[in-house]
Design a protein around this motif. Structure first.
Motif, mmCIF file in Angstrom:
data_model
loop_
_atom_site.group_PDB
_atom_site.id
_atom_site.type_symbol
_atom_site.label_atom_id
_atom_site.label_comp_id
_atom_site.label_asym_id
_atom_site.label_seq_id
_atom_site.Cartn_x
_atom_site.Cartn_y
_atom_site.Cartn_z
ATOM 1 N N LYS A 231 0.818 -1.224 0.000
ATOM 2 C CA LYS A 231 0.000 0.000 0.000
ATOM 3 C C LYS A 231 0.849 1.272 0.000
ATOM 4 O O LYS A 231 0.463 2.292 0.580
ATOM 5 N N LYS A 232 2.015 1.212 -0.669
ATOM 6 C CA LYS A 232 2.875 2.391 -0.771
ATOM 7 C C LYS A 232 2.464 3.209 -1.989
ATOM 8 O O LYS A 232 2.393 2.700 -3.102
ATOM 9 N N MET A 233 2.210 4.484 -1.746
ATOM 10 C CA MET A 233 1.791 5.384 -2.809
ATOM 11 C C MET A 233 3.018 6.048 -3.419
ATOM 12 O O MET A 233 3.581 6.981 -2.849
ATOM 13 N N THR A 234 3.446 5.552 -4.568
ATOM 14 C CA THR A 234 4.602 6.130 -5.243
ATOM 15 C C THR A 234 4.126 6.960 -6.433
ATOM 16 O O THR A 234 2.948 6.940 -6.804
ATOM 17 N N LEU A 235 5.047 7.699 -7.049
ATOM 18 C CA LEU A 235 4.668 8.702 -8.048
ATOM 19 C C LEU A 235 3.882 8.139 -9.237
ATOM 20 O O LEU A 235 2.904 8.762 -9.656
ATOM 21 N N PRO A 236 4.249 6.985 -9.815
ATOM 22 C CA PRO A 236 3.443 6.480 -10.941
ATOM 23 C C PRO A 236 1.978 6.281 -10.570
ATOM 24 O O PRO A 236 1.082 6.614 -11.354
ATOM 25 N N LEU A 237 1.724 5.771 -9.356
ATOM 26 C CA LEU A 237 0.353 5.536 -8.909
ATOM 27 C C LEU A 237 -0.357 6.844 -8.574
ATOM 28 O O LEU A 237 -1.536 7.035 -8.900
ATOM 29 N N ILE A 238 0.366 7.760 -7.937
ATOM 30 C CA ILE A 238 -0.223 9.065 -7.587
ATOM 31 C C ILE A 238 -0.656 9.812 -8.853
ATOM 32 O O ILE A 238 -1.758 10.359 -8.925
ATOM 33 N N TYR A 239 0.218 9.820 -9.863
ATOM 34 C CA TYR A 239 -0.107 10.483 -11.126
ATOM 35 C C TYR A 239 -1.350 9.850 -11.753
ATOM 36 O O TYR A 239 -2.260 10.557 -12.223
ATOM 37 N N THR A 240 -1.404 8.536 -11.747
ATOM 38 C CA THR A 240 -2.538 7.825 -12.345
ATOM 39 C C THR A 240 -3.841 8.171 -11.640
ATOM 40 O O THR A 240 -4.859 8.445 -12.290
ATOM 41 N N LEU A 241 -3.818 8.176 -10.303
ATOM 42 C CA LEU A 241 -5.018 8.493 -9.532
ATOM 43 C C LEU A 241 -5.474 9.931 -9.772
ATOM 44 O O LEU A 241 -6.674 10.211 -9.842
ATOM 45 N N GLU A 242 -4.511 10.846 -9.893
ATOM 46 C CA GLU A 242 -4.857 12.258 -10.082
ATOM 47 C C GLU A 242 -5.438 12.534 -11.466
ATOM 48 O O GLU A 242 -6.116 13.536 -11.678
ATOM 49 N N HIS A 243 -5.166 11.630 -12.439
ATOM 50 C CA HIS A 243 -5.624 11.861 -13.809
ATOM 51 C C HIS A 243 -6.665 10.827 -14.263
ATOM 52 O O HIS A 243 -7.070 10.841 -15.426
ATOM 53 N N ALA A 244 -7.086 9.978 -13.351
ATOM 54 C CA ALA A 244 -8.064 8.934 -13.705
ATOM 55 C C ALA A 244 -9.498 9.450 -13.583
ATOM 56 O O ALA A 244 -9.771 10.434 -12.872
ATOM 57 N N THR A 245 -10.407 8.774 -14.281
ATOM 58 C CA THR A 245 -11.835 9.061 -14.106
ATOM 59 C C THR A 245 -12.232 8.608 -12.693
ATOM 60 O O THR A 245 -11.558 7.762 -12.095
ATOM 61 N N PRO A 246 -13.321 9.161 -12.149
ATOM 62 C CA PRO A 246 -13.755 8.736 -10.812
ATOM 63 C C PRO A 246 -13.943 7.217 -10.705
ATOM 64 O O PRO A 246 -13.614 6.615 -9.678
ATOM 65 N N GLU A 247 -14.427 6.601 -11.772
ATOM 66 C CA GLU A 247 -14.668 5.154 -11.761
ATOM 67 C C GLU A 247 -13.346 4.367 -11.653
ATOM 68 O O GLU A 247 -13.221 3.436 -10.847
ATOM 69 N N ILE A 248 -12.369 4.754 -12.485
ATOM 70 C CA ILE A 248 -11.073 4.069 -12.462
ATOM 71 C C ILE A 248 -10.359 4.335 -11.132
ATOM 72 O O ILE A 248 -9.734 3.436 -10.551
ATOM 73 N N ARG A 249 -10.494 5.550 -10.640
ATOM 74 C CA ARG A 249 -9.875 5.901 -9.355
ATOM 75 C C ARG A 249 -10.416 5.013 -8.227
ATOM 76 O O ARG A 249 -9.654 4.478 -7.428
ATOM 77 N N ARG A 250 -11.757 4.866 -8.181
ATOM 78 C CA ARG A 250 -12.363 4.004 -7.150
ATOM 79 C C ARG A 250 -11.892 2.561 -7.296
ATOM 80 O O ARG A 250 -11.640 1.878 -6.298
ATOM 81 N N LYS A 251 -11.762 2.112 -8.524
ATOM 82 C CA LYS A 251 -11.325 0.740 -8.793
ATOM 83 C C LYS A 251 -9.909 0.512 -8.277
ATOM 84 O O LYS A 251 -9.621 -0.490 -7.606
ATOM 85 N N ILE A 252 -8.998 1.449 -8.578
ATOM 86 C CA ILE A 252 -7.607 1.309 -8.148
ATOM 87 C C ILE A 252 -7.507 1.331 -6.625
ATOM 88 O O ILE A 252 -6.829 0.491 -6.027
ATOM 89 N N ILE A 253 -8.180 2.280 -6.002
ATOM 90 C CA ILE A 253 -8.125 2.395 -4.535
ATOM 91 C C ILE A 253 -8.688 1.138 -3.876
ATOM 92 O O ILE A 253 -8.142 0.646 -2.878
#
Length: 321
Positions: A231-253
Motif C-alpha cells: 500500500k505504498k503510494m509512489t509517483l506512478p500511482l499518484i499520477y494515475t489516480l490524479e488523472h483517472a476518471t472517478p470510476e477508475i480511481r475508485r477501482k484502483i483504490i
C-alpha cells in the motif's frame, strides 16, 4: 561504476578496511554479526559520494573524510537493520536479514550498537559538524518514514506530499553524505550547503528510480507490484489516480486497499498505471531532478573528480538494479 572505482579505488579500499575496524567489539556474538554485515555490503553508493565530494575540494583524502564516510555507512546500516525489523523483512539484497538470522531483539540491539559506534566515532575525534549533518539526516529519515505510514493509511498522498516524504526518507541521507564529505575537506559552509543540495537532488532521483522498478520499468528480474501490495503510494500511482476518471480511481483504490495480495488484481493496477502515462511522467520527473543536481555540480571547476561525480549521478538514474 568501474571508472569511478578506478578513480577512487584505493580510497574505497582504505575506507572498507577502516569501516571494518570501526564496528569491532568485545562481544563474540556482535563480532559475528558485524562480520556478516561487512561481508554483505552493497554498492557503497553513499561512501563513494562522501569520498568524491571531499576530493572535489582536496587532492588527498583526510582521516576526517574516512570517518565521515564510516559515519554515513554506520547510520545507514543501522536504519536498514531497524527497517527490516519494522517491515518484518527476511531478506536484504538477496541475503538473509539480521532479524531473520538472529531474531528481532538482537537486530534492534545491533541497530542501536551501530548508531552508538557512529556517535562515538565522531565525538571521540571532535567531528562535531559532521555529526550534526548526519544527525539531522537521521531525524529527517524518521520523520519521512512516519509521514509515509500516516498517509498510507488513508491513501491520500498528493504529489507534493510524496516528494516531501522521499526528500526526508531517502534523499536526506545522500544529501548529508555529500555535505559531510565536502565539509571534511573544505571546512566551508557555502560549499557544504551546495553539495548538500546536490546530494538531495540525486537522492530524490535515486528513489524515483527505485519506485519505477516496481512497475517493471527495467528488465531486472525483480518482482513487480511489491509497493502496491504494501500500500505504498509512489509517483506512478499518484499520477494515475490524479488523472483517472472517478470510476477508475475508485477501482484502483479498492484494489490497493482490499485486494493487494491478489496477483492478477495488482497486475491490473500496474497496467492501468502504464496506460495512463504514469511511467513516462515519473521518468521525466526523475531526469529533471538529475539535471538539477548536475546544474549544481557544474558550478564547480571541471576535472576528473567532477566528471566522476557526474558519472555516479548518471548511474543512479540509468542503473538496472
Amino acid at each position: 561504476m568501474d571508472d569511478i572505482k578506478h578513480l577512487i579505488g584505493k580510497e574505497l579500499q582504505d575506507f572498507e578496511n577502516k569501516f571494518a575496524d570501526s564496528v569491532k567489539s568485545h562481544v563474540p556474538l556482535l563480532d559475528r554479526i558485524m562480520h556478516y554485515i561487512v561481508k554483505r555490503k552493497g554498492k557503497q553508493i553513499r561512501p563513494m559520494f562522501v569520498l568524491l565530494s571531499a576530493r572535489l575540494f582536496s587532492e588527498e583524502i583526510q582521516e576526517s573524510t574516512y570517518r565521515a564516510a564510516a559515519l554515513v555507512e554506520l547510520l545507514h546500516t543501522a536504519t536498514l537493520v531497524h527497517d527490516d525489523v519494522v517491515d518484518d523483512a527476511n531478506q536484504r539484497r538477496g541475503l538473509f536479514s539480521i532479524n531473520a538470522l538472529w531474531k528481532n531483539k538482537i537486530a534492534v540491539l545491533v541497530g542501536d550498537y551501530l548508531l552508538s559506534k557512529g556517535l562515538l566515532l565522531s565525538l571521540n575525534n571532535n567531528d562535531f559538524r559532521s555529526l550534526q549533518i548526519l544527525s539531522e539526516a537521521v531525524k529527517e529519515m524518521s520523520e519521512g518514514e512516519l509521514m509515509q505510514i500516516e498517509k498510507t493509511r488513508k491513501l491520500n498522498i498528493t504529489e507534493a506530499v510524496y516528494f516531501e516524504i522521499i526528500r526526508r526518507k531517502t534523499a536526506s541521507l545522500l544529501a548529508s553524505a555529500c555535505a559531510a564529505g565536502a565539509w571534511s575537506a573544505s571546512n566551508d559552509e557555502n560549499s557544504t550547503e551546495q553539495m548538500r543540495l546536490f546530494g538531495e537532488k540525486v537522492g530524490v532521483a535515486f528513489q524515483i528510480k527505485d519506485d519505477l522498478f516496481d512497475y517493471g520499468a527495467a528488465k531486472i528480474g525483480k518482482p513487480t507490484g511489491i509497493d502496491i501490495r504494501e500500500k505504498k503510494m509512489t509517483l506512478p500511482l499518484i499520477y494515475t489516480l490524479e488523472h483517472a476518471t472517478p470510476e477508475i480511481r475508485r477501482k484502483i483504490i479498492n484494489i490497493v486497499k482490499n485486494h493487494n495480495t491478489d496477483k492478477d488484481r495488482v497486475e491490473e493496477v500496474i497496467q492501468l498505471v502504464k496506460s495512463s502515462g504514469g511511467i513516462d511522467y515519473t521518468k521525466q520527473k526523475m531526469l529533471a531532478y538529475r539535471d538539477e543536481a548536475l546544474t549544481i555540480l557544474h558550478r564547480f571547476p571541471e576535472n576528473e573528480i567532477r566528471n566522476g561525480l557526474e558519472s555516479l549521478v548518471r548511474f543512479t538514474t540509468d542503473r538496472t538494479f
